[in-house]
Design a protein around this motif. Sequence first.
Motif, mmCIF file in Angstrom:
data_model
loop_
_atom_site.group_PDB
_atom_site.id
_atom_site.type_symbol
_atom_site.label_atom_id
_atom_site.label_comp_id
_atom_site.label_asym_id
_atom_site.label_seq_id
_atom_site.Cartn_x
_atom_site.Cartn_y
_atom_site.Cartn_z
ATOM 1 N N ASP A 217 0.856 -1.188 0.000
ATOM 2 C CA ASP A 217 0.000 0.000 0.000
ATOM 3 C C ASP A 217 0.892 1.239 0.000
ATOM 4 O OD1 ASP A 217 -2.325 -1.562 0.133
ATOM 5 O OD2 ASP A 217 -2.159 -1.713 2.314
ATOM 6 N N LEU A 218 0.762 2.055 -1.039
ATOM 7 C CA LEU A 218 1.561 3.264 -1.160
ATOM 8 C C LEU A 218 1.054 4.344 -0.213
ATOM 9 C CD1 LEU A 218 2.235 1.716 -3.864
ATOM 10 C CD2 LEU A 218 2.583 3.950 -4.878
ATOM 11 N N PRO A 219 1.847 5.389 0.008
ATOM 12 C CA PRO A 219 1.370 6.476 0.883
ATOM 13 C C PRO A 219 0.056 7.058 0.391
ATOM 14 C CG PRO A 219 3.712 6.726 0.431
ATOM 15 C CD PRO A 219 3.229 5.612 -0.449
ATOM 16 N N GLN A 220 -0.855 7.265 1.313
ATOM 17 C CA GLN A 220 -2.146 7.853 0.964
ATOM 18 C C GLN A 220 -2.040 9.345 0.694
ATOM 19 O OE1 GLN A 220 -5.022 6.790 3.939
ATOM 20 N NE2 GLN A 220 -4.393 4.649 3.975
ATOM 21 N N THR A 221 -0.974 9.959 1.175
ATOM 22 C CA THR A 221 -0.727 11.367 0.907
ATOM 23 C C THR A 221 0.705 11.681 1.297
ATOM 24 O OG1 THR A 221 -1.542 13.626 1.245
ATOM 25 C CG2 THR A 221 -1.423 12.221 3.176
ATOM 26 N N LEU A 222 1.209 12.790 0.826
ATOM 27 C CA LEU A 222 2.471 13.356 1.291
ATOM 28 C C LEU A 222 2.131 14.744 1.816
ATOM 29 C CD1 LEU A 222 4.911 12.320 -1.592
ATOM 30 C CD2 LEU A 222 4.589 11.202 0.620
ATOM 31 N N ASP A 263 -4.457 -0.826 -13.596
ATOM 32 C CA ASP A 263 -3.623 -0.963 -14.782
ATOM 33 C C ASP A 263 -2.682 -2.124 -14.535
ATOM 34 O OD1 ASP A 263 -2.778 -0.502 -17.291
ATOM 35 O OD2 ASP A 263 -2.037 1.524 -16.962
ATOM 36 N N SER A 264 -2.585 -3.008 -15.514
ATOM 37 C CA SER A 264 -1.781 -4.221 -15.371
ATOM 38 C C SER A 264 -0.412 -4.021 -15.991
ATOM 39 C CB SER A 264 -2.487 -5.407 -16.029
ATOM 40 O OG SER A 264 -3.729 -5.629 -15.406
ATOM 41 N N GLY A 265 0.558 -4.720 -15.445
ATOM 42 C CA GLY A 265 1.956 -4.595 -15.837
ATOM 43 C C GLY A 265 2.346 -5.482 -16.991
ATOM 44 N N PRO A 266 3.621 -5.834 -17.021
ATOM 45 C CA PRO A 266 4.624 -5.586 -15.980
ATOM 46 C C PRO A 266 5.013 -4.115 -15.882
ATOM 47 C CG PRO A 266 5.648 -6.587 -17.894
ATOM 48 C CD PRO A 266 4.183 -6.599 -18.162
ATOM 49 N N MET A 267 5.298 -3.678 -14.642
ATOM 50 C CA MET A 267 5.641 -2.293 -14.366
ATOM 51 C C MET A 267 7.034 -2.204 -13.764
ATOM 52 S SD MET A 267 2.091 -0.922 -12.725
ATOM 53 C CE MET A 267 0.565 -0.926 -13.686
ATOM 54 N N THR A 268 7.768 -1.186 -14.203
ATOM 55 C CA THR A 268 9.121 -0.980 -13.702
ATOM 56 C C THR A 268 9.112 -0.309 -12.342
ATOM 57 O OG1 THR A 268 9.848 -0.728 -15.993
ATOM 58 C CG2 THR A 268 11.378 -0.019 -14.283
ATOM 59 N N TRP A 269 8.204 0.636 -12.142
ATOM 60 C CA TRP A 269 8.104 1.296 -10.843
ATOM 61 C C TRP A 269 6.721 1.895 -10.660
ATOM 62 C CZ3 TRP A 269 6.851 6.294 -11.747
ATOM 63 C CH2 TRP A 269 7.366 6.930 -12.885
ATOM 64 N N VAL A 270 6.365 2.132 -9.402
ATOM 65 C CA VAL A 270 5.139 2.841 -9.029
ATOM 66 C C VAL A 270 5.532 3.850 -7.951
ATOM 67 C CG1 VAL A 270 3.565 0.973 -9.622
ATOM 68 C CG2 VAL A 270 4.566 1.053 -7.346
ATOM 69 N N ALA A 271 4.802 4.967 -7.882
ATOM 70 C CA ALA A 271 5.244 6.043 -6.986
ATOM 71 C C ALA A 271 4.079 6.911 -6.545
ATOM 72 C CB ALA A 271 6.293 6.905 -7.686
ATOM 73 N N THR A 272 4.268 7.578 -5.409
ATOM 74 C CA THR A 272 3.421 8.663 -4.926
ATOM 75 C C THR A 272 4.267 9.921 -4.889
ATOM 76 O OG1 THR A 272 2.196 7.135 -3.512
ATOM 77 C CG2 THR A 272 1.951 9.483 -3.046
ATOM 78 N N ARG A 273 3.745 11.031 -5.397
ATOM 79 C CA ARG A 273 4.539 12.259 -5.450
ATOM 80 C C ARG A 273 3.649 13.460 -5.142
ATOM 81 N NH1 ARG A 273 3.185 15.138 -9.999
ATOM 82 N NH2 ARG A 273 2.317 13.988 -11.768
ATOM 83 N N ASN A 274 4.321 14.522 -4.721
ATOM 84 C CA ASN A 274 3.694 15.837 -4.682
ATOM 85 C C ASN A 274 4.531 16.757 -5.567
ATOM 86 O OD1 ASN A 274 5.923 16.266 -3.051
ATOM 87 N ND2 ASN A 274 4.767 16.663 -1.199
ATOM 88 N N LYS A 275 4.630 18.013 -5.255
ATOM 89 C CA LYS A 275 5.318 18.940 -6.157
ATOM 90 C C LYS A 275 6.813 18.688 -6.213
ATOM 91 C CE LYS A 275 5.691 23.871 -7.227
ATOM 92 N NZ LYS A 275 5.265 25.241 -6.841
ATOM 93 N N ALA A 280 8.890 6.105 -4.133
ATOM 94 C CA ALA A 280 8.774 5.231 -5.305
ATOM 95 C C ALA A 280 9.265 3.830 -4.976
ATOM 96 C CB ALA A 280 9.565 5.800 -6.479
ATOM 97 N N LEU A 281 8.571 2.826 -5.535
ATOM 98 C CA LEU A 281 8.991 1.431 -5.480
ATOM 99 C C LEU A 281 9.511 1.072 -6.860
ATOM 100 C CD1 LEU A 281 5.830 -0.060 -3.707
ATOM 101 C CD2 LEU A 281 7.766 1.117 -2.654
ATOM 102 N N VAL A 282 10.777 0.707 -6.941
ATOM 103 C CA VAL A 282 11.432 0.467 -8.227
ATOM 104 C C VAL A 282 11.844 -0.991 -8.304
ATOM 105 C CG1 VAL A 282 13.289 1.159 -9.782
ATOM 106 C CG2 VAL A 282 12.294 2.841 -8.214
ATOM 107 N N ALA A 283 11.437 -1.676 -9.387
ATOM 108 C CA ALA A 283 11.846 -3.061 -9.613
ATOM 109 C C ALA A 283 13.260 -3.074 -10.192
ATOM 110 C CB ALA A 283 10.878 -3.752 -10.563
#
Length: 582
Positions: A217-222, A263-275, A280-283
């Motif tokens: 579970d990624l961050p719900q907010t920053l 959205d289905s992969g394969p995915m290299t990375w997924v991330a939560t960001r603000n400004k 980020a989780l990087v494979a």
Amino acid sequence: MDRRTFLALFLTALVIVFTPMIFRGFGARSAAPVSATRDSAALANGAGASTAATAAGQTNPPAPAQPMTPAIGAPSPAVAAPTVARRAADTIGVDASKTRYTFSTAGAAPQAVVLNAYRHLGASARGQTKAMLLGTVPGTPSPAGLLHYRLVRGADTVALDTVPFRAERTADGVTFTSSGAVPVTIRYQFANDGYVAHVSGQVGGSSSNATTQLLVDLPQTLRSQEADTLDDERHLAYGYKLEHEDVKSVSFTKLDPTMVRTDSGPMTWVATRNKYFLVALVAPSPSTSFLAVRMQGGPRVGKQAPAAFATAVQPVKDGRFGFDLYTGPQSWQQLRAVGHDLENVNPYGGWIPGVQPFATICMRVLLWMKQTLNVSYGWVLIIFGIAVRLLLWPLNQSAMRSSLKMQRIQPELAEVQKRYKSDPEKQREALVKLYQQHGMSPFSPIMGCLPMLLPMPVLFALFFVFQNTIEFRGVSFLWLPDLSLRDPYYIMPIFMGVSMFVLSWIGMRAAPPNPQTKMMSYMMPAVMTMVLLNFASGLNLYYAVQNIAALPQQWMLSRERMKAAPPVAAASPPLRSRRATT
């Protein structure tokens, strides 16, 4: 100035006025859309939780309780983690070069990361020296932690928040080990400056017949710690990189609380960001790619979306899983070093074609100048503005000469247009022949406008550079407290408008009288001042310096025009006087 020139300038003014409005309307830039699937659990629970939380006045309320379907092949589950009875846990701190991580022994996940190299710029930190904090803010009712882990094995789902771990420090990190029915080991190894942690895990008792997956579970907010918190919240988004495809970004405001996007992969990375910051989780290799990412909107506060829910799915192969965890600034150099196209997590220009590479070039030039010259970014912008004008000097010279030629042949052009008024084909042939006789082309009038239009792409690119580049964050110059924010005294935008008016006034000297030109000379500085009034002060500084740097050449070209202007013919004597003389 002829009608074509006036039209070009008018269109440029319209683009300058309305383009920033469009950008601000979109808030955080959203990229290619992802597929959406409606989920019954989300419809039943998500909307009610959202309404209740909003009514209670909570900005970041806890995730609604929702069931989780274990395997990826099953119907799309709700994204938010189910509410579980988390065990009482201890915390353990680990210091790296520029960061300090705080972990919980319940779940073995990071709770917060302190970034020592960046300051808290929010109102609560005024007069204090506070470092940036990503993750849990003590004493707040919002969900704790940056990440949460869940293991899916067959039809069973185990939230690791309910599993106690034993922590053991190592030379380069920390290792968490659990005991019980599902023995799990999770190890964190910190690399370089501590922004990257290599995460590796092992699940004991795995069966070859059961499909095992790790849900993160990624961050719900920053939480915003910027001077402009609303602008920071508008940039909240989830991003991910599908293999062999461009980076995708989904703003929190685009996620519906009653629907799940998958959205289905394969995915290299997924991330939560603000400004400016990123988790980020990087494979690290294709064998550890993420299978999918599922996203759902969180409670709304007016038009703002301060929270959302996302889960990344990674397969557990032979009882092992792993990824690289990046928690730090959206610095181009830092993200470029991580690789996997992570530097494009917050694309410059977003959906506008052509802006991304041009803005990246401008940003890299500014960073190179800062590193090479070793001066503040304020002086870098001044030098950059002067350099752009010097590069355009030859083009301005050529445009001026084309303008002088057009001025000389204007009577002949008018005569040709009048003679072949009823025959457009012959008029076109006669105009082409006239241009050739004077060593010109039919494109000469347009080329005369080119030097005025060439600086505009740089201006647009710098707009996005100041919106995204963390190197400008909190940088002061002269009376300006932050080059990435507006001038609090409005001195710089007013100075920019005055310099633009002076530049136009000098350019009108010795020019043929034209009401349209006179109107534009007054309208454009006023329009630009109003447009850039609340923009980044660094952007106004660059534009003002460019205008000042153009004054010497504009003065020289104006004097050249005065010398090349045809002498005024002596007035003919009145008809009555000539008859009397005869």
